[in-house]
Write an enzyme that holds these catalytic residues in place. Structure first.
Site: not given
Lengths: 218, 391
Positions: B164, B330, B363
């Site tokens: 991320s 995601d 995610h």
């Protein structure tokens, strides 16, 4: 890339045994230490062979997630991608050799793929199943059905192989894209090389698969 | 919504200036020139290390954390008391094996766990920085990390790994310090923040700033906290970390401790109760202004923009080995974002692996038990270690 070749390879991984005949032929065509891209690298069998035997700097593209993840877990530089869409992103002459092993018949645009290979690589090595092999011809003539074989086990409705060609067809394509054949080999059903000095029609009849080494006219 | 326990809140407050673990202090003689055009000095970086640096100093892995993560990757969090956020990945015998590698993890610039951020005390005033801290960017965070790595006597990092926002830092490292990064593993990330993601961040920031207790960012000096606003920001963001399938599997339409709807705005559904809990737990450990700063840093992130709109140019001539990973479900950092990075790396002639892992966990999958991610991480680092000559 789920192709007939990959399927063969799956069984060979389960039982460590002889290396695929076309791998050995391809491997002989690669100079040690070359920078190589294997398009449709399956579970990385050829890349591993080239890395271990030839010390090549190998990269791969593979369509199936399972194949890619297995390759990456084994430390191979392989990306999840598609020969039809992802070759466009590589610059000219990025590799010494670009290999397309038992995959061209599964691409949507074989000619475009081949042209990209000749652009990206100084040389291209292509191996493919020969649809002109006498057994396949015989099946079509006698049974009147789309041929299947040990190497091509799919039915017409579930096959990933959408662009079959014969050796002669492939040679025509090579002329179309104005590439030069540096080497060619046909292998029979037992993986043995078909007589070297035979004419094309002979190869096209007795070769179950073929391996070509090409380069683009620069 | 119940207010969180103040004890833990105070613990979090203390971490901003006096963090658990190591601190690297940089004085006025070592300023950090920020993208905002301002020199930050003095400042400090809070960090942790795991494992042992080898004699050649060739086995260091920098682990970069995400938006609300911190430096406590593989040891108990001093605020929550919970295990480190990536203990499933990092430790003895784990994919990032601390028996073999020397792992460094630092709190990002703008964070609230001990690296200089808006909750830190401004030495010039003796008051918390609040909004007087200049805006921070991802390249600023990475420059600060590079100063830390240099301070630790390490010339080249064996690897930089993160998911991320951590993955953004990984990409920034590879672009900015190419000769100091032997391998890089950007996970569930992108080379630029998407319009959709900027939009979600803006919702979170507006929730914080709409809380009257935010006090124009001066809440710490005025002895209050915008807890409700921060909790709402977290709740909204948390939805984006999951997936429709994961929410359905976990909660469906099930009721929370009741058999029928109450015909009120109480948390009838399990999913509501879960989100409220996530919001409440979050405000105990995180500073609202930090949330503004760090989300803003992500919004500004666009590597290509810094290289004539060409991502490939950012990586041209790199010798770093890359392993890019994305997850099928995601939707915050979808596979297309990773593929864009891969195409740029291919165009740059880089050595790159790219795997998309099948998962319905959204995610957050990069933080969870995903055996394929572990196998890929292990394999990639193993082969890089062979190439680097690490025993």
């Amino acid at each position: 890339m789920s192709t007939a070749g990959t399927t063969t390879d799956l069984t060979m991984r389960a039982v460590p045994g002889p290396i695929r005949a076309d791998y050995l032929v391809v491997s002989r065509l690669i100079a040690p230490g070359s920078k190589v891209l294997d398009v449709g690298c399956g579970d990385g069998g050829l890349l591993k062979l080239l890395r271990d035997e030839k010390g090549v700097d190998g990269r791969g593209i593979e369509l199936s997630r399972e194949g890619v993840n297995r390759c990456v877990a084994e430390g191979l530089a392989v990306i999840q991608g598609d020969a039809d869409t992802d070759l466009a992103f590589y610059p000219d002459d990025a590799f010494d050799v670009v290999i397309l092993s038992q995959t061209i018949q599964a691409t949507r645009a074989p000619r475009v793929v081949l042209e990209h290979m000749l652009r990206i690589g100084k040389q291209a090595v292509v191996s493919f199943p020969n649809f002109g092999h006498w057994r396949l011809r015989l099946q079509l003539v006698t049974r009147g059905r789309m041929p299947t074989s040990e190497n091509l086990p799919y039915h017409w409705y579930d096959t990933p192989n959408i662009h079959f060609c014969t050796i002669r067809d492939f040679v025509d394509l090579v002329r179309e894209v104005e590439a030069v054949i540096d080497h060619s080999t046909a292998l029979d059903a037992w993986g043995r090389e078909v007589r070297v000095n035979a004419p094309w029609w002979f190869w096209n009849f007795f070769g179950e698969q073929a391996v070509f080494k090409l380069r683009g006219k620069r | 919504m119940a207010r969180p326990r103040r004890i833990s809140d105070d613990l979090a407050r203390q971490q901003a200036d006096h963090p658990a673990g190591e601190i690297a202090r940089f004085g006025v003689d070592e300023p950090l020139l920020l993208d905002a055009g301002i020199s930050l000095a003095p400042f400090q970086i809070a960090y942790r290390t795991y494992g042992t640096l080898n004699a050649e100093k060739s086995n260091a892995i920098l682990v970069c954390h995400a938006l609300t993560g911190d430096q406590h990757v593989a040891s108990n969090n001093p605020v929550t008391g919970k295990p480190g956020w990536w203990e499933i990945m990092i430790g003895p015998g784990k994919p990032i094996d601390t028996d073999r590698y020397f792992v460094i993890s630092s709190n990002v610039l703008g964070g609230c766990m001990g690296t200089t951020g808006p909750a830190s005390t401004d030495p010039a005033t003796g008051q918390p920085y609040g909004l007087s801290l200049p805006l921070i960017t991802i390249p600023d965070m990475v420059r600060a990390q590079a100063m830390l790595v240099k301070r630790l006597g390490i010339d080249t990092l064996f690897s930089v790994v993160g998911g991320s926002m951590g993955g953004m830092q990984v990409l920034q490292w590879a672009a900015q310090y190419r000769d100091r990064v032997f391998s890089a593993m950007p996970i569930a990330t992108a080379a630029r923040h998407s319009a959709q993601n900027i939009a979600f961040h803006e919702v979170g920031r507006q929730a914080i700033m709409a809380d009257p207790e935010w006090r124009g960012g001066r809440y710490l000096a005025e002895g209050t906290r915008p807890l409700a606003g921060l909790a709402v920001a977290r709740m909204a963001a948390h939805i984006t970390y999951l997936s429709d399938a994961a929410l359905h599997r976990k909660f469906g339409r099930r009721f929370q401790d009741r058999d029928a709807p109450t015909f009120s705005f109480d948390a009838d559904f399990q999913v509501e109760s879960y989100l409220r809990y996530q919001g409440e737990a979050f405000v105990e450990r995180f500073d609202a202004n930090s949330y503004l700063y760090v989300t803003r840093a992500m919004d500004y992130f666009d590597i290509a923009a810094d290289h004539g709109s060409s991502l490939a140019k950012a990586f041209a001539g790199t010798r770093t080995r890359f392993c890019v990973v994305s997850f099928t479900s995601d939707w915050l950092f979808p596979t297309a974002d990773s593929r864009q990075v891969v195409h740029a790396l291919n165009a740059a002639g880089a050595s790159v692996s790219f795997a998309e892992i099948t998962s319905d966990k959204g995610h957050d999958a990069f933080l969870l038990d995903e055996p394929e991610l572990f196998a890929i991480t292990r394999g990639f680092l193993e082969s890089a270690a062979r190439a680097r000559g690490i025993a």
